[in-house]
Design a protein around this motif. Sequence first.
Motif, PDB file in Angstrom:
ATOM      1  N   GLY A   1       2.982  -6.955   5.444  1.00  0.00           N
ATOM      2  CA  GLY A   1       2.685  -5.818   4.574  1.00  0.00           C
ATOM      3  C   GLY A   1       2.435  -6.281   3.152  1.00  0.00           C
ATOM      4  N   PHE A   2       3.262  -7.198   2.669  1.00  0.00           N
ATOM      5  CA  PHE A   2       3.103  -7.736   1.325  1.00  0.00           C
ATOM      6  C   PHE A   2       1.748  -8.420   1.183  1.00  0.00           C
ATOM      7  CE2 PHE A   2       3.590 -11.301  -1.645  1.00  0.00           C
ATOM      8  CZ  PHE A   2       3.889 -10.592  -2.798  1.00  0.00           C
ATOM      9  N   GLN A   3       1.391  -9.240   2.192  1.00  0.00           N
ATOM     10  CA  GLN A   3       0.103  -9.935   2.144  1.00  0.00           C
ATOM     11  C   GLN A   3      -1.052  -8.942   2.172  1.00  0.00           C
ATOM     12  OE1 GLN A   3       0.299 -12.558   5.490  1.00  0.00           O
ATOM     13  NE2 GLN A   3       1.183 -14.245   4.302  1.00  0.00           N
ATOM     14  N   ALA A   4      -0.951  -7.927   3.021  1.00  0.00           N
ATOM     15  CA  ALA A   4      -2.028  -6.943   3.132  1.00  0.00           C
ATOM     16  C   ALA A   4      -2.187  -6.163   1.833  1.00  0.00           C
ATOM     17  CB  ALA A   4      -1.746  -5.989   4.290  1.00  0.00           C
ATOM     18  N   ARG A   5      -1.069  -5.761   1.226  1.00  0.00           N
ATOM     19  CA  ARG A   5      -1.158  -5.027  -0.040  1.00  0.00           C
ATOM     20  C   ARG A   5      -1.778  -5.892  -1.129  1.00  0.00           C
ATOM     21  NH1 ARG A   5       3.555  -3.002   2.066  1.00  0.00           N
ATOM     22  NH2 ARG A   5       4.857  -4.569   1.064  1.00  0.00           N
ATOM     23  N   ARG A   6      -1.411  -7.161  -1.175  1.00  0.00           N
ATOM     24  CA  ARG A   6      -1.969  -8.069  -2.174  1.00  0.00           C
ATOM     25  C   ARG A   6      -3.480  -8.229  -1.953  1.00  0.00           C
ATOM     26  NH1 ARG A   6       0.779 -13.799  -2.988  1.00  0.00           N
ATOM     27  NH2 ARG A   6       0.638 -13.660  -0.752  1.00  0.00           N
ATOM     28  N   LYS A   7      -3.882  -8.359  -0.680  1.00  0.00           N
ATOM     29  CA  LYS A   7      -5.289  -8.510  -0.353  1.00  0.00           C
ATOM     30  C   LYS A   7      -6.085  -7.266  -0.752  1.00  0.00           C
ATOM     31  CE  LYS A   7      -7.634 -10.591   3.565  1.00  0.00           C
ATOM     32  NZ  LYS A   7      -7.508 -10.871   4.991  1.00  0.00           N
ATOM     33  N   VAL A   8      -5.538  -6.077  -0.451  1.00  0.00           N
ATOM     34  CA  VAL A   8      -6.200  -4.823  -0.804  1.00  0.00           C
ATOM     35  C   VAL A   8      -6.290  -4.695  -2.316  1.00  0.00           C
ATOM     36  CG1 VAL A   8      -5.896  -2.314  -0.782  1.00  0.00           C
ATOM     37  CG2 VAL A   8      -5.634  -3.613   1.313  1.00  0.00           C
ATOM     38  N   ARG A   9      -5.229  -5.053  -3.015  1.00  0.00           N
ATOM     39  CA  ARG A   9      -5.225  -4.976  -4.473  1.00  0.00           C
ATOM     40  C   ARG A   9      -6.330  -5.857  -5.070  1.00  0.00           C
ATOM     41  NH1 ARG A   9      -0.237  -6.959  -5.612  1.00  0.00           N
ATOM     42  NH2 ARG A   9       0.721  -5.285  -4.430  1.00  0.00           N
ATOM     43  N   LYS A  10      -6.467  -7.083  -4.529  1.00  0.00           N
ATOM     44  CA  LYS A  10      -7.509  -7.982  -5.021  1.00  0.00           C
ATOM     45  C   LYS A  10      -8.897  -7.435  -4.719  1.00  0.00           C
ATOM     46  CE  LYS A  10      -4.898 -12.278  -4.887  1.00  0.00           C
ATOM     47  NZ  LYS A  10      -4.746 -13.584  -4.235  1.00  0.00           N
ATOM     48  N   ARG A  11      -9.098  -6.891  -3.532  1.00  0.00           N
ATOM     49  CA  ARG A  11     -10.395  -6.315  -3.176  1.00  0.00           C
ATOM     50  C   ARG A  11     -10.728  -5.135  -4.077  1.00  0.00           C
ATOM     51  NH1 ARG A  11     -10.356  -6.193   3.431  1.00  0.00           N
ATOM     52  NH2 ARG A  11     -10.596  -8.425   3.717  1.00  0.00           N
ATOM     53  N   ARG A  12      -9.721  -4.319  -4.329  1.00  0.00           N
ATOM     54  CA  ARG A  12      -9.935  -3.161  -5.194  1.00  0.00           C
ATOM     55  C   ARG A  12     -10.331  -3.600  -6.603  1.00  0.00           C
ATOM     56  NH1 ARG A  12      -5.259   0.524  -3.905  1.00  0.00           N
ATOM     57  NH2 ARG A  12      -6.259   1.314  -2.056  1.00  0.00           N
ATOM     58  N   GLU A  13      -9.657  -4.643  -7.099  1.00  0.00           N
ATOM     59  CA  GLU A  13      -9.992  -5.148  -8.430  1.00  0.00           C
ATOM     60  C   GLU A  13     -11.437  -5.632  -8.479  1.00  0.00           C
ATOM     61  OE1 GLU A  13      -7.177  -8.196  -9.273  1.00  0.00           O
ATOM     62  OE2 GLU A  13      -5.507  -6.796  -9.542  1.00  0.00           O
ATOM     63  N   VAL A  14     -11.862  -6.335  -7.431  1.00  0.00           N
ATOM     64  CA  VAL A  14     -13.233  -6.834  -7.389  1.00  0.00           C
ATOM     65  C   VAL A  14     -14.208  -5.667  -7.325  1.00  0.00           C
ATOM     66  CG1 VAL A  14     -14.880  -8.081  -5.942  1.00  0.00           C
ATOM     67  CG2 VAL A  14     -12.642  -9.057  -6.375  1.00  0.00           C
ATOM     68  N   LEU A  15     -13.916  -4.676  -6.472  1.00  0.00           N
ATOM     69  CA  LEU A  15     -14.816  -3.537  -6.320  1.00  0.00           C
ATOM     70  C   LEU A  15     -14.863  -2.679  -7.581  1.00  0.00           C
ATOM     71  CD1 LEU A  15     -14.087  -2.430  -2.658  1.00  0.00           C
ATOM     72  CD2 LEU A  15     -16.177  -3.449  -3.534  1.00  0.00           C
ATOM     73  N   GLU A  16     -13.745  -2.522  -8.256  1.00  0.00           N
ATOM     74  CA  GLU A  16     -13.735  -1.691  -9.457  1.00  0.00           C
ATOM     75  C   GLU A  16     -14.487  -2.341 -10.611  1.00  0.00           C
ATOM     76  OE1 GLU A  16      -9.657  -0.766 -10.140  1.00  0.00           O
ATOM     77  OE2 GLU A  16      -9.635   0.798  -8.602  1.00  0.00           O
TER      78      GLU A  16
END
Length: 146
Positions: A101-116
């Motif tokens: 879960g921690f890894q997935a949240r970190r991955k989503v956070r990074k993707r969101r930062e890139v997309l934003e």
Amino acid sequence: AVKIQARARGMFGRAKAELRREEIVWEAEIKNQMAIKIQTGYRQHLARQAYLTATDERGELDFYRSYCADILQCNARCFNARSRMRKRLRAAVLITALGRGFQARRKVRKRREVLEKQPLYVSPHKLRPERYVVPPGQDLRRPLKL
């Protein structure tokens, strides 16, 4: 004539193969029956020895008390070991789930930062907010597993 010979050889070959398969099954069954007879004889031997060692009533009573105590202790140890294993398994599953879960949240956070950072990207909840409305009284927390 060649085709007739080939068919005949094939027919006889299949018949031989079927006989071999039946022999193998038959031999395995005989081995199984022999093993059962040997095991039965050995168990009878052990039972006779146990009975002869406990011929007098006192010896028999001690024998059964000892046997029952061994069985109870074995069952108690097995129960405790299974309980410990269940707890360890639950702990391992929980640790694994937390890590993933921690890894997935970190991955989503990074993707969101890139997309934003991209100027044309708009979050889905901003495009259609009606799809993300939570009905009143609904609990969004995950239920606890015991």
